[in-house]
Design a protein around this motif. Structure first.
Motif, mmCIF file in Angstrom:
data_model
loop_
_atom_site.group_PDB
_atom_site.id
_atom_site.type_symbol
_atom_site.label_atom_id
_atom_site.label_comp_id
_atom_site.label_asym_id
_atom_site.label_seq_id
_atom_site.Cartn_x
_atom_site.Cartn_y
_atom_site.Cartn_z
ATOM 1 N N SER A 1 0.798 -1.231 0.000
ATOM 2 C CA SER A 1 0.000 0.000 0.000
ATOM 3 C C SER A 1 0.829 1.278 0.000
ATOM 4 N N THR A 2 2.135 1.178 0.245
ATOM 5 C CA THR A 2 2.971 2.374 0.336
ATOM 6 C C THR A 2 3.499 2.759 -1.041
ATOM 7 N N PRO A 3 3.208 3.967 -1.536
ATOM 8 C CA PRO A 3 3.766 4.418 -2.816
ATOM 9 C C PRO A 3 5.280 4.584 -2.715
ATOM 10 N N THR A 4 5.993 4.154 -3.748
ATOM 11 C CA THR A 4 7.453 4.184 -3.732
ATOM 12 C C THR A 4 7.984 5.606 -3.611
ATOM 13 N N PHE A 5 7.412 6.523 -4.385
ATOM 14 C CA PHE A 5 7.929 7.895 -4.378
ATOM 15 C C PHE A 5 7.701 8.558 -3.033
ATOM 16 N N TRP A 6 6.563 8.274 -2.395
ATOM 17 C CA TRP A 6 6.271 8.856 -1.087
ATOM 18 C C TRP A 6 7.225 8.319 -0.023
ATOM 19 N N LEU A 7 7.485 7.003 -0.058
ATOM 20 C CA LEU A 7 8.434 6.403 0.882
ATOM 21 C C LEU A 7 9.833 6.967 0.674
ATOM 22 N N ALA A 8 10.211 7.161 -0.595
ATOM 23 C CA ALA A 8 11.537 7.705 -0.894
ATOM 24 C C ALA A 8 11.697 9.101 -0.306
ATOM 25 N N LEU A 9 10.678 9.927 -0.470
ATOM 26 C CA LEU A 9 10.757 11.288 0.060
ATOM 27 C C LEU A 9 10.813 11.293 1.591
ATOM 28 N N LEU A 10 10.053 10.405 2.236
ATOM 29 C CA LEU A 10 10.078 10.337 3.700
ATOM 30 C C LEU A 10 11.454 9.919 4.206
#
Length: 325
Positions: A143-152
Motif C-alpha cells: 500500500s505504500t507508494p514508492t515515491f512517497w516512501l523515498a521522500l520520507l
C-alpha cells in the motif's frame, strides 16, 4: 538443457521485434514532438524552420518508412543520434546501464535473501507473532507508494539525521578518497535507492513464499518424511523448500520488469545517472531515438531475466526441461 535454452532464445527474437513495433507506434502517436518541444519557447520560430527541423530528424517521412529505417539501423546496433545533444544513443545508454543493472541486481538479491526466509518461517510457524507481524509488513509494502516512501526516508536519514546522502551515487570530493573510502561512499549512496527498490518486492515475494510453502508442507510426502523420524530442518530444507521454490522462481522472473520500470521513479528522485533518469529526461524532450533505445534495451534485459527464470525453473524441476525438448 541446451536445446531448452536455445528454444527460449529463439522465441525472444519475434518478441523483441513486436515490442519495437508497438513502442515505435505509441511514442509517435503521443501528443507533442521534438520539434514542438524545441520551438515552443521560441516565439520567432517560423513554419519553415519547423519544417527544416522535421527534415533534419527524418520526421517528414511516413511512419512506416521511419520504422523501417530505424529497424535497419537497430539490426546493426545503431540507435541513431540523440535529438538533444546529437550524441550516439547507444553510447549514452551504455554509460547508464551499469548503474541501473547494479541497483536492480542488488535489489533482487536483497529481495531473495530476506523474502524467502521470511515466507518459510511464516509458513512453518503459522499464526505466530512473527507470522502476524510479517502479514502487517506485507500490507504496508503493497500500500505504500514508492515515491512517497523515498521522500520520507530522504527527509529522515538525509535531512534530519544527516547520515545518508540523498542524491547521486558518489560524493563530489571522491577524488581525494582512498579505495576503501570510495567503496564506503558508494555503499552509503546506494542504501536508500536499493532499499526502496526492494521494499515492495520483499513484501510481495514473502507472501508468495509463505503460500507456496504452506501448500507444500501439507503434502503426503512431507508427512511421510516426518513419520520416518527425519529432523524438521531436513524436512523443510531438503524436501519442502525445493518444491516450494518453483512458483517463487517464476515470480522473481516476472518481477524484473517492475524493477526496471521502477528505476524511472527512484533514479529521478535520487538523481542517479541510470537508464531511468535518462528515460525520463528523454521523454520530456521527446527524444525519440533515445526513448526507443532505452525501451528496447530494457525489454531485452527483461526477456533475459525471464530466460534466467525459465532456466532456473527447469533446473529446479527436471520435468520442465524434459518436456521442453
Amino acid at each position: 538443457m541446451l536445446s531448452y535454452t536455445l528454444k527460449r532464445l529463439l522465441m525472444m527474437i519475434p518478441l523483441i521485434f513486436g515490442i519495437t513495433l508497438i513502442t515505435f507506434a505509441v511514442i509517435h502517436l503521443a501528443p507533442g514532438g521534438p520539434v514542438e518541444v524545441e520551438t515552443e519557447m521560441q516565439l520567432k520560430a517560423s513554419a519553415q524552420a519547423k519544417e527544416n527541423l522535421k527534415k533534419l530528424y527524418g520526421l517528414d517521412k511516413p511512419l512506416h518508412v521511419q520504422y523501417i529505417d530505424w529497424l535497419k539501423r537497430f539490426i546493426l546496433l545503431d540507435f541513431g543520434k540523440s535529438f538533444v545533444d546529437n550524441r550516439d544513443v547507444f553510447r549514452k545508454i551504455v554509460e547508464r546501464v551499469p548503474v541501473t543493472l547494479t541497483i536492480n541486481l542488488l535489489s533482487l538479491i536483497l529481495i531473495v535473501i530476506i523474502a524467502v526466509p521470511v515466507g518459510v518461517i511464516s509458513a512453518t510457524r503459522r499464526y505466530s507473532f512473527f507470522d502476524k507481524f510479517s502479514t502487517v509488513f506485507v500490507f504496508l509494502g503493497f500500500s505504500t507508494p514508492t515515491f512517497w516512501l523515498a521522500l520520507l526516508l530522504m527527509m529522515l536519514f538525509g535531512v534530519n539525521l544527516g547520515i545518508l546522502p540523498i542524491s547521486g551515487i558518489q560524493s563530489i570530493d571522491i577524488s581525494g578518497m582512498g579505495p576503501f573510502e570510495r567503496l564506503a561512499d558508494w555503499i552509503k549512496h546506494l542504501i536508500l535507492p536499493v532499499g526502496i527498490s526492494a521494499f515492495g518486492g520483499i513484501a510481495g515475494l514473502s507472501r508468495y513464499s509463505r503460500s507456496s510453502m504452506l501448500e507444500v508442507i501439507r503434502q503426503d510426502y512431507i508427512r511421510t518424511a516426518r513419520a520416518k523420524g527425519l529432523r524438521e530442518s531436513d524436512v523443510i530444507v531438503r524436501h519442502a523448500l525445493r518444491n516450494a521454490l518453483m512458483p517463487i522462481v517464476t515470480i522473481l522472473g516476472l518481477s524484473v520488469p517492475g524493477l526496471i520500470g521502477g528505476g524511472v521513479i527512484f533514479e529521478t528522485i535520487f538523481a542517479i545517472p541510470g537508464m531511468g533518469q535518462l528515460f525520463y529526461s528523454s521523454a520530456i524532450a521527446r527524444d525519440y531515438p533515445a526513448i526507443m533505445g532505452i525501451l528496447v534495451i530494457g525489454a531485452i534485459l527483461t526477456l533475459l531475466g525471464n530466460l534466467l527464470a525459465d532456466i532456473s525453473y527447469a533446473y529446479v524441476d527436471p520435468r520442465i526441461r524434459k518436456s521442453g525438448r
